[in-house]
Design a protein around this motif. Structure first.
Motif, PDB file in Angstrom:
ATOM      1  N   UNK A  14       0.543  -1.305  -0.128  1.00 49.71           N
ATOM      2  CA  UNK A  14      -0.469   0.389  -0.197  1.00 49.71           C
ATOM      3  C   UNK A  14       0.797   1.177   0.254  1.00 49.71           C
ATOM      4  N   UNK A  15       1.790   1.141   0.724  1.00 46.21           N
ATOM      5  CA  UNK A  15       3.046   2.356   1.225  1.00 46.21           C
ATOM      6  C   UNK A  15       3.878   2.819  -0.375  1.00 46.21           C
ATOM      7  N   UNK A  16       4.122   1.537  -0.809  1.00 47.02           N
ATOM      8  CA  UNK A  16       4.452   1.773  -2.002  1.00 47.02           C
ATOM      9  C   UNK A  16       3.623   1.558  -3.521  1.00 47.02           C
ATOM     10  N   UNK A  17       2.339   1.305  -3.616  1.00 48.72           N
ATOM     11  CA  UNK A  17       0.900   1.553  -4.514  1.00 48.72           C
ATOM     12  C   UNK A  17       1.376   2.699  -5.653  1.00 48.72           C
ATOM     13  N   UNK A  18       1.852   4.083  -4.795  1.00 49.41           N
ATOM     14  CA  UNK A  18       1.770   5.374  -6.131  1.00 49.41           C
ATOM     15  C   UNK A  18       2.774   5.404  -6.767  1.00 49.41           C
ATOM     16  N   UNK A  19       3.688   4.343  -6.889  1.00 48.77           N
ATOM     17  CA  UNK A  19       4.727   4.813  -7.065  1.00 48.77           C
ATOM     18  C   UNK A  19       5.234   3.715  -8.535  1.00 48.77           C
ATOM     19  N   UNK A  20       4.085   2.429  -8.337  1.00 48.91           N
ATOM     20  CA  UNK A  20       3.575   0.989  -9.140  1.00 48.91           C
ATOM     21  C   UNK A  20       3.472   2.148 -10.686  1.00 48.91           C
ATOM     22  N   UNK A  21       4.385   1.768 -11.697  1.00 48.27           N
ATOM     23  CA  UNK A  21       3.943   2.272 -13.104  1.00 48.27           C
ATOM     24  C   UNK A  21       3.132   1.838 -13.896  1.00 48.27           C
ATOM     25  N   UNK A  22       2.010   1.728 -14.955  1.00 48.18           N
ATOM     26  CA  UNK A  22       1.689   1.809 -16.030  1.00 48.18           C
ATOM     27  C   UNK A  22      -0.188   1.475 -15.384  1.00 48.18           C
ATOM     28  N   UNK A  23      -0.542   2.166 -14.383  1.00 49.62           N
ATOM     29  CA  UNK A  23      -1.366   2.188 -13.283  1.00 49.62           C
ATOM     30  C   UNK A  23      -2.532   3.370 -13.730  1.00 49.62           C
ATOM     31  N   UNK A  24      -3.807   2.965 -13.887  1.00 52.22           N
ATOM     32  CA  UNK A  24      -4.096   4.513 -14.366  1.00 52.22           C
ATOM     33  C   UNK A  24      -4.735   4.548 -12.949  1.00 52.22           C
ATOM     34  N   UNK A  25      -5.745   5.870 -12.745  1.00 51.39           N
ATOM     35  CA  UNK A  25      -5.870   5.956 -11.373  1.00 51.39           C
ATOM     36  C   UNK A  25      -7.292   5.107 -11.098  1.00 51.39           C
ATOM     37  N   UNK A  26      -8.033   5.092 -12.252  1.00 49.19           N
ATOM     38  CA  UNK A  26      -8.705   3.539 -11.380  1.00 49.19           C
ATOM     39  C   UNK A  26      -8.281   2.467 -11.297  1.00 49.19           C
ATOM     40  N   UNK A  27      -7.368   2.407 -12.030  1.00 48.81           N
ATOM     41  CA  UNK A  27      -6.925   0.618 -11.389  1.00 48.81           C
ATOM     42  C   UNK A  27      -6.441   0.532  -9.710  1.00 48.81           C
ATOM     43  N   UNK A  28      -5.628   2.315  -9.574  1.00 48.07           N
ATOM     44  CA  UNK A  28      -5.259   2.292  -8.001  1.00 48.07           C
ATOM     45  C   UNK A  28      -5.612   2.459  -6.806  1.00 48.07           C
ATOM     46  N   UNK A  29      -7.244   3.247  -7.762  1.00 48.37           N
ATOM     47  CA  UNK A  29      -7.849   2.803  -6.110  1.00 48.37           C
ATOM     48  C   UNK A  29      -8.676   2.024  -6.413  1.00 48.37           C
ATOM     49  N   UNK A  30      -8.591   0.895  -7.465  1.00 47.92           N
ATOM     50  CA  UNK A  30      -9.091  -0.990  -7.439  1.00 47.92           C
ATOM     51  C   UNK A  30      -8.345  -1.628  -7.008  1.00 47.92           C
ATOM     52  N   UNK A  31      -6.779  -1.106  -6.479  1.00 51.14           N
ATOM     53  CA  UNK A  31      -5.785  -1.627  -5.885  1.00 51.14           C
ATOM     54  C   UNK A  31      -5.913  -1.030  -4.647  1.00 51.14           C
ATOM     55  N   UNK A  32      -6.229   0.223  -4.372  1.00 50.04           N
ATOM     56  CA  UNK A  32      -6.136   0.475  -2.477  1.00 50.04           C
ATOM     57  C   UNK A  32      -7.357  -0.381  -1.574  1.00 50.04           C
ATOM     58  N   UNK A  33      -8.129  -0.640  -2.827  1.00 52.48           N
ATOM     59  CA  UNK A  33      -9.422  -1.126  -1.937  1.00 52.48           C
ATOM     60  C   UNK A  33      -9.070  -2.904  -1.498  1.00 52.48           C
ATOM     61  N   UNK A  34      -8.847  -3.564  -2.452  1.00 49.30           N
ATOM     62  CA  UNK A  34      -8.194  -4.638  -2.316  1.00 49.30           C
ATOM     63  C   UNK A  34      -7.686  -4.681  -1.361  1.00 49.30           C
TER      64      UNK A  34
END
Length: 246
Positions: A210-230
């Motif tokens: 979760x701490x590193x998620x904002x730095x993950x490349x290649x993800x859209x805003x929607x995908x980042x939001x979904x990852x955060x929810x998971x």
């Protein structure tokens, strides 16, 4: 021969804030009255209302003034990437306690004990610095709890440490309490090294990702939001599982 120009509004504001800060430092919170500040600053009371709105606005300005150097120092420490994140957290803890003991009147006004319903802007800025420190611990795989819980525990314990010490005369304060309480909190929220096995491994892995998620490349805003929810759901499930085992 031209006369001297009248002081600007910024100059008057600075003079009032400086006078209020001196009164607070020398005589404590009860001295911070509109009349007393106006007299110390050499202005009329209506000037204070015009510049700050009310006494709360003045208190907020004084807090910003006194804490400016303190918050700047905390931010510079966060920017020191060579500092171990645990050592960085301990340094911030000590700096927080030192500031509180050096500025008891202001600390009382900024703490929840003063009856504030919302944290001051200065306090909020300090919390954001602490949040950055906690994020560094999470990114290093050292947190055994989620970031929000770690932030709340450190903030509450740090505030309690200062208030407990301020309750006693300076000569009777046990300053060993500062490191003892830090070690107690750190022992609950931190791992000695990144956790790869045992009951905490899932929680630590989720918190780290979760701490590193904002730095993950290649993800859209929607995908980042979904990852955060998971990740939030996975963390909640891991916490439930740990609680059931306990």
């Amino acid at each position: 021969m031209p006369s001297d120009a009248p002081p600007s509004q910024d100059d008057v504001r600075a003079r009032v804030v400086g006078a209020a800060a001196r009164l607070l430092n020398e005589h404590g919170a009860p001295a911070l009255t509109t009349r007393g500040v106006a007299q110390a600053a050499g202005v009329q009371a209506p000037t204070i209302y015009r510049l700050f709105g009310d006494k709360d606005g003045l208190v907020e300005a004084v807090a910003e003034h006194v804490m400016a150097t303190y918050v700047a120092a905390k931010r510079s420490a966060v920017a020191d990437t060579e500092l171990d994140p645990v050592a960085d957290l301990r340094a911030g803890w000590r700096l927080h306690v030192e500031f509180g003991l050096a500025n008891p009147g202001l600390y009382a006004l900024l703490s929840n004990a003063s009856g504030r319903s919302e944290p001051s802007a200065a306090t909020a800025a300090g919390i954001e610095v602490l949040r950055a420190r906690v994020r560094g611990l999470a990114a290093a795989g050292l947190l055994r709890v989620d970031e929000a819980r770690a932030l709340d525990m450190i903030h509450a314990a740090g505030t309690g440490t200062v208030l407990a010490l301020l309750e006693k005369p300076a000569a009777q304060r046990d300053l060993g309490l500062v490191d003892d309480l830090f070690d107690a909190v750190a022992g609950r929220i931190l791992a000695a090294e990144p956790v790869t096995s045992g009951d905490d491994r899932i929680t630590t892995a989720v918190v780290t990702l979760a701490a590193l998620a904002p730095e993950l490349p290649g993800l859209s805003d929607a995908e980042r939001a979904l990852l955060d929810e998971w990740l939030r759901r996975a963390l909640a499930a891991a916490d439930d599982s740990t609680g059931a085992r306990d």
